[in-house]
Design a protein around this motif. Sequence first.
Motif, PDB file in Angstrom:
ATOM      1  N   PRO A   1     -47.994 -57.860 -30.575  1.00  0.00           N
ATOM      2  CA  PRO A   1     -48.282 -57.817 -29.148  1.00  0.00           C
ATOM      3  C   PRO A   1     -48.698 -59.180 -28.621  1.00  0.00           C
ATOM      4  O   PRO A   1     -49.253 -60.000 -29.345  1.00  0.00           O
ATOM      5  CB  PRO A   1     -49.428 -56.789 -29.050  1.00  0.00           C
TER       6      PRO A   1
ATOM      7  N   PRO B   1     -50.828 -61.138 -25.393  1.00  0.00           N
ATOM      8  CA  PRO B   1     -51.768 -60.893 -24.302  1.00  0.00           C
ATOM      9  C   PRO B   1     -51.095 -60.907 -22.949  1.00  0.00           C
ATOM     10  O   PRO B   1     -51.530 -60.264 -22.021  1.00  0.00           O
ATOM     11  CB  PRO B   1     -52.777 -62.046 -24.447  1.00  0.00           C
TER      12      PRO B   1
ATOM     13  N   ILE C   1     -50.031 -57.520 -21.033  1.00  0.00           N
ATOM     14  CA  ILE C   1     -50.943 -56.572 -20.403  1.00  0.00           C
ATOM     15  C   ILE C   1     -50.625 -56.500 -18.923  1.00  0.00           C
ATOM     16  O   ILE C   1     -50.469 -57.511 -18.246  1.00  0.00           O
ATOM     17  CB  ILE C   1     -52.407 -56.983 -20.633  1.00  0.00           C
TER      18      ILE C   1
ATOM     19  N   ASN D   1     -56.023 -49.746 -31.673  1.00  0.00           N
ATOM     20  CA  ASN D   1     -55.477 -51.056 -31.316  1.00  0.00           C
ATOM     21  C   ASN D   1     -53.948 -51.055 -31.381  1.00  0.00           C
ATOM     22  O   ASN D   1     -53.272 -51.626 -30.526  1.00  0.00           O
ATOM     23  CB  ASN D   1     -56.037 -52.111 -32.270  1.00  0.00           C
TER      24      ASN D   1
ATOM     25  N   ASN E   1     -51.746 -51.695 -27.918  1.00  0.00           N
ATOM     26  CA  ASN E   1     -50.981 -52.930 -27.760  1.00  0.00           C
ATOM     27  C   ASN E   1     -49.482 -52.735 -27.906  1.00  0.00           C
ATOM     28  O   ASN E   1     -48.709 -53.564 -27.419  1.00  0.00           O
ATOM     29  CB  ASN E   1     -51.467 -53.978 -28.762  1.00  0.00           C
ATOM     30  N   GLU E   2     -49.054 -51.677 -28.551  1.00  0.00           N
ATOM     31  CA  GLU E   2     -47.628 -51.464 -28.727  1.00  0.00           C
ATOM     32  C   GLU E   2     -47.018 -50.566 -27.658  1.00  0.00           C
ATOM     33  O   GLU E   2     -45.817 -50.632 -27.408  1.00  0.00           O
ATOM     34  CB  GLU E   2     -47.344 -50.875 -30.109  1.00  0.00           C
TER      35      GLU E   2
ATOM     36  N   VAL F   1     -49.988 -50.961 -23.078  1.00  0.00           N
ATOM     37  CA  VAL F   1     -49.959 -52.158 -22.227  1.00  0.00           C
ATOM     38  C   VAL F   1     -48.654 -52.290 -21.462  1.00  0.00           C
ATOM     39  O   VAL F   1     -48.564 -53.097 -20.524  1.00  0.00           O
ATOM     40  CB  VAL F   1     -50.211 -53.432 -23.066  1.00  0.00           C
TER      41      VAL F   1
END
Length: 513
Positions: free
Chosen positions: A120, A122, A125, A281, A285-286, A289
Amino acid sequence: MSVGAVYTEKDKILFRRQWVSGKTCVNDYNTEISNRKRARGLGFCVLACVVVSALAANVQADEGHTGFEASVAPNDWNQPADQRANPRASTGTESRLPKAENIDLEALTPELKLTPEPTPSPASIAEPAVLNAIQPDAVEPAAAKSAPTEPSAAVEQIAKSLILLGTEVPTNMTTRLSWSPTHTFEGIAVPTPVLVVNGANPGPRLCLTAAVHGDELNGIEIVRRVLYRMDPQNLAGTVIGVPIVNLQGFRRGSRYLPDRRDLNRFFPGTDYGSSASRIANSLFNEIIVHCDALVDLHTGSFYRSNLPQLRADLTNPHVEELAHAFSSLVVLHSKPAQGTLRAAATNAGIVTVTLEAGEPMRLQEEEVSAGVEGVWSLLNSMGMYPNDFAGDEPQPVYYQSKWLRVNKGGILFSKVKLGSHVSQGDLLGTVTDPITNARLDIISPISGRVLGMALDQVVVPGFAAYRIGLEPDDGNGQPVEDLNRVDETAHTSQVTPDEQAMTPAIQDAESSE
């Protein structure tokens, strides 16, 4: 026979075998071995010639004799590596990611195949979404289809494709992917189905998650019914459904993960913490987001049932607007608890609500139908999928709720039903001592509506039996602008019951997602 020659038993049998033509057997072992060595040496010579020829071809290519000048500028190879033109990339016809297969969700499929797990970033997002920007009048009409050979058609398709779980999902497609947490209790990959409908027209991305608690089954059926009835040709945007987030808990019929941790208290998670934190997590994130809006589906917990309702932080204007798009469901103001998926997604700029419906360990047709209608109403309000599920009248909004806790233990039998309106002094239920047969009536100390209640069961003192939503217009509720100014010192008030009637203790309801 040469001195020092070594022969296996297999060689001896082979050499002693007579030919079919009647020739005598071969006895000269040294002659045979010499022939083998000569053949092996000839092979090495041929290989060396091939290598020398390839090197010579490369030298000629560097001198400009292989036709590269047709596609590469003469000075490109003298530039730094990061500035050179890439002949393959320039064609625009190859993709580095596998493309999803267009399938019929109602068809039976073989065992899921794992998809690659991308790292992922940032930057992926989502920014805070404003619902006004995704209303029907703001959705762009579908572009006219061009011939496949035109470059503009390829650019348009790439612009609308969804990259999820290492797979490219083109527009106007329904597919099934799989998410496998990077860390599992079994030590092996356990894929979780992810349903994706990528519409033919541009629009927002809505995510539906269910069974974050493994024993909450109604949400699983809600996701299934919504996704399976959806035609991508009529969809503007994308709908992503994860029907069973906590697959380990679901298989065990448990609310929790195998280590007794509550997954919905570890979002957004980390990649170095506990197993629950790492699973949270991975999901966040996968998948999460990539969403613009999120509906997290739940039921009551620990033998309690909830009236179909939305939990939403009404102090957030974007969340408030999303909640009102569910025109057929009750809305209860509730700030998300730290570590919940709703809190983490909201903090990441994803507009999020929780949909509560029914009780755990059961599939309830009435509650599932209410949840399905609510989601379809949301899709209609967001301009993603026109339908006829919009409610006739908006359901009421409750800005406060109270838990009523019993002060005596025994067998609980309720006299009211979920969703009932009660007044101060009404009989809610009874608690009977199974040994002495003494019975105490539970009298409501407040007026409101029963939004949640315990099932008939054996209870202990302090057990939360009824959740009452306070009506905004009867003096018990308060306007939304005063929600952040609640007197924290008055959260609990205890009343001593007499021998015949029991006034339950009142406590401000906390999030039980």
